[in-house]
Design a protein around this motif. Structure first.
Motif, short mmCIF file in Angstrom:
data_model
loop_
_atom_site.label_atom_id
_atom_site.label_comp_id
_atom_site.label_asym_id
_atom_site.label_seq_id
_atom_site.Cartn_x
_atom_site.Cartn_y
_atom_site.Cartn_z
N GLU A 1 -13.01 17.01 18.02
CA GLU A 1 -14.08 16.06 17.69
C GLU A 1 -14.15 14.95 18.73
N LEU A 2 -12.98 14.45 19.13
CA LEU A 2 -12.95 13.38 20.14
C LEU A 2 -13.61 13.84 21.43
N HIS A 3 -13.33 15.07 21.85
CA HIS A 3 -13.92 15.61 23.07
C HIS A 3 -15.44 15.70 22.93
N THR A 4 -15.90 16.19 21.79
CA THR A 4 -17.34 16.33 21.54
C THR A 4 -18.04 14.97 21.57
N VAL A 5 -17.43 14.00 20.90
CA VAL A 5 -18.01 12.65 20.84
C VAL A 5 -18.07 12.03 22.23
N MET A 6 -16.99 12.15 22.99
CA MET A 6 -16.95 11.52 24.31
C MET A 6 -17.87 12.22 25.29
N GLU A 7 -18.03 13.53 25.15
CA GLU A 7 -18.97 14.25 26.03
C GLU A 7 -20.40 13.79 25.76
N LYS A 8 -20.74 13.61 24.49
CA LYS A 8 -22.07 13.12 24.13
C LYS A 8 -22.29 11.71 24.69
N MET A 9 -21.29 10.85 24.54
CA MET A 9 -21.38 9.49 25.06
C MET A 9 -21.54 9.49 26.57
N LEU A 10 -20.79 10.36 27.25
CA LEU A 10 -20.86 10.44 28.71
C LEU A 10 -22.25 10.84 29.16
#
Length: 270
Positions: free
Chosen positions: A190-199
């Motif tokens: 989930e953290l990876h998904t959230v940070m990829e979206k933010m990026l």
């Protein structure tokens, strides 16, 4: 009060101003005013940790960054890192650093972590390690995602540093806290998904130079693909392991009374 850490931040901000760095920061309200939290950041350049601490100053807080042990071994940077209570990481044995991080989190500190563990040569998110999630779970604190963009233009792997007055724009976005939950693998995903979206969100508002080395292929740049970057990382890691093994064998030979460089396989002189 932490006068030394505060002084270092003041010096850093003076240097940032001299470089003409232009920061756009959003989401500072997600940094808690009190209590422990893991600050998880993407990693594109050597100066990331110096920029990532800026949003925390909105609530007058300091981040204890987890950094490789070699930085602490340096006679200049080592004492500074220890005074600011950052956490050394021995990549060969990260157990002690993990325990120190959990202890700091339980004591109400903010601990900065790069889940990718190393700079991404492609500037895309690499696979995340589960350490950030496991620390949060053990300490009972949230993980706060943070992304930086533009820092790779100042200094990154394989390219000359640009520490002069470059007027480089750097965007920092802080996301909403993610409460800890089991299993750690799911939380990490989930953290990876959230940070990829933010990026991707911060990249949309950033001007990218076509063909530039600091721009991902996905955005028209000449940076290596994620697959190419991972292959290069593995090649470099293999060379590092080989050097360490060679040094270990040389140390053993010297302890047995051999001469430096003596492989111990040669015949007797005639």
């Amino acid at each position: 009060m932490e006068p030394f850490y505060r002084t270092i931040i003041g010096v850093a901000r003076t240097l940032f101003a001299a470089q003409g760095l232009k920061f756009t920061i959003t989401g500072e309200e997600h940094i808690p005013a009190t209590g422990g939290a893991v600050i998880a950041m993407n990693h594109t350049g050597y100066m990331d940790f110096t920029y990532a601490g800026i949003p925390a100053r909105a609530t007058k807080r300091y981040i204890r960054f987890m950094a490789k042990k070699e930085v602490f071994d340096n006679k200049i940077s080592g004492p500074m890192m220890r005074t600011m209570r950052h956490i050394p990481v021995d990549r060969g044995d990260a157990g002690d650093s993990y325990r120190l991080a959990v202890q700091a989190l339980r004591a109400g500190e903010l601990v900065g972590v790069f889940p990718e563990e190393t700079i991404s040569r492609s500037f895309e998110l690499k696979t995340f390690r589960s350490g950030a999630a496991r620390m949060a779970l053990e300490a009972g604190v949230p993980v706060i995602p943070m992304v930086l963009w533009g820092s790779q233009r100042v200094w990154t792997k394989g390219h000359p540093k640009r520490l002069g007055r470059t007027n480089t724009p750097i965007t920092i976005k802080v996301g909403a806290p993610i409460a800890p939950y089991e299993p750690a693998a799911d939380m990490t995903a989930e953290l990876h998904t959230v940070m990829e979206k933010m990026l991707h969100e911060v990249q949309q508002g950033y001007t990218h130079e076509p063909g530039a080395h600091w721009v991902p292929q996905r955005l028209g740049g000449s940076a290596p693909s994620l697959e190419e970057a991972n292959a290069e990382d593995e090649r470099v890691a293999a060379e590092r392991r080989a050097r360490k093994e060679q040094a270990r064998q040389e140390k053993e030979r010297l302890e047995r009374g051999g001469r430096p460089g003596d492989t111990g396989t040669g015949g007797s002189a005639q």
